[in-house]
Design a protein around this motif. Structure first.
Motif, PDB file in Angstrom:
ATOM      1  N   GLY A 123       0.820  -1.095   0.154  1.00  0.00           N
ATOM      2  CA  GLY A 123      -0.009   0.197   0.119  1.00  0.00           C
ATOM      3  C   GLY A 123       0.849   1.376  -0.007  1.00  0.00           C
TER       4      GLY A 123
ATOM      5  N   LYS B 257      -4.266   9.053   2.668  1.00  0.00           N
ATOM      6  CA  LYS B 257      -3.694   7.875   2.662  1.00  0.00           C
ATOM      7  C   LYS B 257      -4.779   6.676   2.386  1.00  0.00           C
ATOM      8  CE  LYS B 257      -0.833   4.806   5.698  1.00  0.00           C
ATOM      9  NZ  LYS B 257      -1.566   3.600   5.240  1.00  0.00           N
ATOM     10  N   SER B 258      -5.868   6.663   3.210  1.00  0.00           N
ATOM     11  CA  SER B 258      -6.883   5.542   2.948  1.00  0.00           C
ATOM     12  C   SER B 258      -7.377   5.442   1.697  1.00  0.00           C
ATOM     13  CB  SER B 258      -7.909   6.031   3.981  1.00  0.00           C
ATOM     14  OG  SER B 258      -9.198   4.854   3.779  1.00  0.00           O
TER      15      SER B 258
ATOM     16  N   ASP C 256      -4.516   3.938  -0.561  1.00  0.00           N
ATOM     17  CA  ASP C 256      -4.245   2.585  -0.220  1.00  0.00           C
ATOM     18  C   ASP C 256      -5.267   1.502  -0.984  1.00  0.00           C
ATOM     19  OD1 ASP C 256      -2.060   1.962   1.534  1.00  0.00           O
ATOM     20  OD2 ASP C 256      -3.181   2.577   3.280  1.00  0.00           O
TER      21      ASP C 256
END
Length: 604
Positions: A11, A48-49, A52
């Motif tokens: 990720g 970031k989420s 990913d």
């Protein structure tokens, strides 16, 4: 202080909040946005989420059972420069650093989504410290759940909006002619002290963001124009960020404001040879020899089409005669392999498995209009289907697992959502479902939303000209049905144009028939009313399809023709021609003289 973040196999590495904070703080001083501190910390976490999730989706793609690394292939992109429209080729990852909004176009199966995946991966794995662009957001437009691109970005970043009410004064004359003051209240959405579109462009610019938007042509037709305007509005305000957008190749390039257009090139000879040898070994030369003899050879080097042909040849040792057979025969072969390895009940045979997939494709193409669907979504559909196929009520997860393992037609994403591995395959299965359904008043609603599936259905049926007549000459499709309904009429015009463009690309096999001739006359009447160059150009391309001209002339024998004006011929159906309830032949109208000049010379 770190100044970049990078992609790994699992990720995106932790994104530092201080780097993000410094950039955003410049764009949004605290005095203008009181909650800036909480916004910045959440911005980093949600970026970031998002990345990913997108990274897991982007790093692989599936073609006929084989999951491949997205970076294993690369296409050149082509754009035209100068007044003479000279073509210039650019390696795809080179466009990332160009300071321009970019539109990447290509037909069905050309690799638009896979190209966007590769561009995204190049961005994530490049040296961001020395890159012009530092962050990325990717939105799959067919799955757009918000009312605009700006709202979707705010949703990704979990940034809330609030309404502001503005009062304005205007005057009208009352029934006595007296001037009366009125007050109008307008409510607008804001983030802090900024309108949402202004806030979104600022936050994109502050983060030096590439906004990847996949599939403008895949958005519902009734909102497509609004989404396009929203994209162009955002693009016009970007300074240190940019948009990379994908769409079908038939989009009007002259209307893509603020975008430089690139076209995906077909596979080159080296890439094609490598792909074929990997699967066919010594039979690769025979494969290419047979391919050069097919009428569809000019479009066979689109990545998806080429891979399907290689798979087909690997198992059948020959190639389909017609383009539209590629998907049908490949799907049938994959389902047979599924059945051979299935642990489901024996009565759920290969034919039923294929029918099951067609129904799934139908439900998620219309009315759901989904590309991805959760287990809850698909189980809701399954509850309508399981008893029909004598399947267990709780068996959907096992079925999905078998489909993915043995066919690759439906795959599970990193977020536990499912999707057809290629939208083109979903549309073909949907079209197969449509062929066996009656055309009625419900069909018009489906046609307005998914006209491409109807174009494919027209081509794969055993009598394309009769099916097309039953569709377009059905009383529900009469042009009078849309009089006085501007938005609905605009949607019908766009759907009809999209239908014809896809129909021509699919290379239909028409026989000479009166039905087809009446359809052409119906379309000519429509073209004369619509008076748009793009629609008339599409009709001229339709006239080049074998047997269309002959069918037109055959049907024209049933009309009285007069040279009414300089722009069009007036024609009227002869009184002794019998009409039918299911199919209504065009009665009277004008044929534009600037369409199909060669036909006019023969007849007039």
């Amino acid at each position: 202080m770190s100044d970049s973040f990078a992609a790994t196999e699992t990720g995106i590495e932790t994104m530092p909040t201080d780097w993000i904070y410094n950039d955003i703080q410049i764009a949004f001083p605290i005095k203008d946005f009181p909650h800036i501190n909480s916004l910045i910390s959440q911005y980093a976490l949600h970026m970031k989420s998002h990345n990913d999730s997108i990274y897991q989706w982007a790093k692989t793609f599936t073609i006929v059972q084989k999951q491949q690394a997205t970076k294993s292939l690369s296409n050149e992109l082509i754009y035209q420069t100068g007044s003479n429209q000279t073509k210039k080729r650019v390696v795809e990852d080179k466009i990332l650093e160009l300071a321009e909004n970019q539109l990447i176009i290509g037909g069905a199966g050309s690799g638009k989504t896979t190209t966007l995946k590769r561009l995204y991966l190049h961005q994530k794995t490049s040296d961001l410290k020395n890159s012009r662009y530092k962050t990325a957001i990717l939105i799959r437009l067919r799955e757009l759940k918000s009312e605009s691109i700006s709202h979707e970005i705010l949703k990704i970043l979990n940034i809330k909006t609030h309404l502001k009410t503005f009062e304005s004064v205007y005057f009208i004359n009352d029934s006595l002619g007296q001037r009366v003051q009125k007050t109008k209240l307008t409510r607008l959405e804001y983030v802090g002290e900024q309108k949402i579109d202004e806030f979104v462009t600022n936050i994109l610019n502050a983060g030096n963001t590439i906004l990847f938007l996949d599939g403008l042509d895949q958005t519902p037709l009734n909102v497509q124009a609004d989404i396009k305007r929203n994209i162009e509005q955002i693009a016009s305000s970007l300074t240190t960020s940019k948009i990379i957008l994908t769409s079908k190749g038939n989009y009007d390039k002259t209307k893509n404001k603020g975008f430089k257009t690139y076209q995906i090139s077909p596979l080159d000879s080296v890439s094609a040879a490598t792909l074929s040898k990997n699967s066919l070994n010594d039979n690769s030369d025979l494969f290419f020899k047979l391919l050069t003899q097919k009428t569809y050879v000019d479009i066979a080097y689109k990545p998806l089409i080429f891979n399907l042909l290689v798979y087909h040849f690997e198992h059948y040792h020959e190639l389909p005669n017609y383009y539209f057979e590629i998907y049908n025969r490949t799907s049938t072969l994959l389902v047979k392999k599924w059945h051979q390895n299935s642990e489901l009940i024996a009565s759920f045979d290969a034919d039923q498995k294929l029918d099951f997939l067609k129904e799934i494709a139908f439900y998620f193409s219309y009315p759901e209009q989904k590309i991805t669907f959760s287990l809850e979504n698909i189980n809701a559909v399954y509850q309508h289907l399981y008893s029909k196929y004598d399947l267990p009520k709780t068996g959907i997860e096992i079925i999905l697992q078998e489909i993915e393992i043995h066919t690759g037609l439906i795959v599970k994403g990193s977020d536990s959502h499912y999707e057809f591995s290629h939208l083109t395959i979903q549309k073909y299965l949907f079209a197969e479902y449509l062929v066996n359904k009656p055309i009625d008043a419900k069909s018009i609603e489906q046609f307005l939303q998914v006209p491409e599936a109807y174009a494919i259905a027209t081509c794969i049926t055993s009598s394309s000209e009769s099916w097309m007549a039953n569709l377009l000459l059905n009383p529900s499709f009469g042009r009078s049905k849309f009089h006085g309904k501007k938005r609905r009429k605009e949607l019908f015009n766009l759907s009809l144009f999209t239908y014809l463009e896809r129909l021509i690309n699919e290379s239909p096999r028409f026989s000479v028939s009166m039905d087809l001739g009446y359809v052409v006359i119906y379309l000519l009447f429509h073209a004369n009313e619509k008076k748009t160059i793009s629609f008339k150009n599409t009709l001229n391309k339709l006239f080049l399809t074998p047997n269309v001209q002959k069918s037109f002339l055959l049907a024209l024998e049933n009309y009285d023709v007069s040279n009414r004006n300089t722009d069009a011929y007036y024609i009227k159906l002869k009184k002794d021609v019998e009409q039918f309830d299911e199919v209504k032949y065009p009665v009277e109208g004008y044929l534009p003289k600037n369409i199909a000049i060669q036909i006019e010379r023969q007849k007039f």
